[in-house]
Write an enzyme that holds these catalytic residues in place. Structure first.
Site, PDB file in Angstrom:
ATOM      1  N   TYR A 144       1.212  -1.046   0.422  1.00  0.00           N
ATOM      2  CA  TYR A 144       0.124   0.004   0.025  1.00  0.00           C
ATOM      3  C   TYR A 144       0.798   0.827  -0.224  1.00  0.00           C
ATOM      4  CZ  TYR A 144      -3.315   3.587   1.918  1.00  0.00           C
ATOM      5  OH  TYR A 144      -4.135   4.490   1.927  1.00  0.00           O
ATOM      6  N   ARG A 151       1.754   6.943  -6.643  1.00  0.00           N
ATOM      7  CA  ARG A 151       0.183   8.109  -7.171  1.00  0.00           C
ATOM      8  C   ARG A 151       0.842   9.303  -6.356  1.00  0.00           C
ATOM      9  NH1 ARG A 151      -5.078   6.877  -3.142  1.00  0.00           N
ATOM     10  NH2 ARG A 151      -3.381   6.422  -1.602  1.00  0.00           N
ATOM     11  N   TYR A 203      -0.410  12.983   6.716  1.00  0.00           N
ATOM     12  CA  TYR A 203      -0.933  11.907   8.152  1.00  0.00           C
ATOM     13  C   TYR A 203       0.990  11.951   7.800  1.00  0.00           C
ATOM     14  CZ  TYR A 203      -4.598   8.825   7.604  1.00  0.00           C
ATOM     15  OH  TYR A 203      -5.577   8.476   8.053  1.00  0.00           O
ATOM     16  N   ARG A 216     -11.421  13.577   2.745  1.00  0.00           N
ATOM     17  CA  ARG A 216     -11.985  12.646   3.537  1.00  0.00           C
ATOM     18  C   ARG A 216     -13.671  12.745   2.351  1.00  0.00           C
ATOM     19  NH1 ARG A 216      -9.300   9.201   6.474  1.00  0.00           N
ATOM     20  NH2 ARG A 216      -7.570  10.360   7.704  1.00  0.00           N
ATOM     21  N   GLU A 322     -13.642  -1.236   6.152  1.00  0.00           N
ATOM     22  CA  GLU A 322     -14.131   0.431   5.489  1.00  0.00           C
ATOM     23  C   GLU A 322     -15.157   0.476   5.389  1.00  0.00           C
ATOM     24  OE1 GLU A 322     -10.092   2.005   4.054  1.00  0.00           O
ATOM     25  OE2 GLU A 322     -11.321   2.282   1.726  1.00  0.00           O
TER      26      GLU A 322
END
Ligand code: 3EB
Length: 331
Positions: A144, A151, A203, A216, A322
């Site tokens: 990930y 990305r 983060y 979000r 999730e």
């Protein structure tokens, strides 16, 4: 008729509708491929065995689409709205200097941005990302986190720092190619953050060398409509996973996060408040046996919503569930 609508189908394809007015969507389980751009998700679950889950979910528009195949992307557009699907085999990136997944993620997003620029629809609204073995470590880094590097490199190269960041989800499947579906348009989204959570794009480095590139939630504007996309939402407060090992508590925390993001969106929504009971939800479960527990809590905290279930790995190894959601309203 609204410009954009979201539909699900359990019946055979011919019965669904006029294919020319379908922008694209997702094929679930073993459904036969449709003629529009379709992302193939293998691991669908159903909330009840008596009522089989949908074979496909798709976006329908009130006018005929045009489409094509460019940059390895199957796409369709109607007016200023575009949906596309790209599938990249990591084996094709084995010679890259980065890990194959990082290189594939960067290539996929660079191609998406090139297509959007060529189509004059530069604003990425929502991305759905799926990859094999998301929590496995290879090349000295969790996969990930490799994806996040690729990305973000592509966003930096194509759009630059401080660009608008789409709503998204990122999940792991057992195997298969890197799968990305996306919706984009001419009009900018309004990104929405969650005051209970650190923005994912900020983060700290504990979660990898480059941050996850998603907002979000996002408010988006097809003609005459307002669409709310709530990104994949998990049991994270601040930037910490909470309730490790407790799927019920993780589900409650995720749903609370969704309700708080919904409130934030409703402060700026142009079409009046979106109601929690009107959310169309998808829950990703690391373990299919958790479905009844999650389903009961979704209904308790959101109301009798539409919800589909997919067995998939969440992007942190300590997360069990999730949940993402969306809603459409007329303007
Ligand atoms: C989180 O809040 C949980 O990498 O695109 C949720 C939604 C998550 C999207 C992404 C990741 C992504 O960090 C994981």
């Amino acid at each position: 008729m609204s410009f954009l609508s979201f539909q699900t189908a359990t019946q055979a394809l011919r019965a669904v509708c006029d294919s020319a007015s379908v922008l694209g969507g997702i094929r679930l389980g073993t459904a036969t491929p449709a003629e529009w751009p379709e992302q193939a998700l293998p691991a669908v679950l159903s909330a009840s065995s008596a009522q089989p889950g949908p074979l496909r979910e798709f976006w329908r528009v009130s006018q005929p689409c045009i489409g094509g195949h460019d940059e390895g992307i199957a796409w369709r557009r109607a007016g200023d709205l575009l949906y596309g699907v790209i599938e990249l085999d990591e084996a094709d990136f084995a010679d890259a200097s980065a890990s194959p997944l990082q290189a594939a993620a960067e290539a996929a997003y660079r191609r998406i941005f090139r297509l959007l620029d060529a189509q004059g629809l530069p604003e990425l609204w929502r991305a759905w990302n799926y990859m094999a073995a998301i929590n496995s470590e290879t090349h000295g880094l969790e996969r990930y986190r490799q994806f996040n590097i690729g990305r973000q490199n592509a966003f930096d190269a194509a759009r630059g720092a401080g660009c608008r960041i789409p709503a998204a989800c990122a999940l792991g499947l057992v195997d298969g190619p890197l799968l990305i579906a996306f919706m984009a348009g001419k009009e900018a989204i309004v990104p929405v953050e969650n005051p209970r959570q650190v923005s994912a794009y900020r983060y700290p480095e504990d979660y990898g060398p480059r941050s996850p590139t998603f907002s979000r939630a996002a408010l988006a504007y097809p003609p005459g409509q307002e669409v709310l996309f709530i990104s994949g939402t998990a049991s994270i407060v601040g930037h910490h996973t909470v309730h490790v090992g407790d799927v019920a508590a993780q589900t409650r925390e995720s749903l609370l996060n969704i309700l708080v993001v919904l409130d934030e969106a409703n402060r700026i929504a142009r079409t009046g408040p979106f109601r929690s009971e009107a959310l169309i939800c998808r829950a990703y479960l690391r373990d299919a046996v958790d479905l009844p527990v999650v389903d009961a809590l979704v209904r308790e905290m959101l109301g009798e919503v539409e919800v589909s279930y997919v067995e998939a790995d969440v992007c942190r190894a300590d997360l069990l569930v999730e949940i993402e959601a969306m809603a459409l309203q007329a303007r």
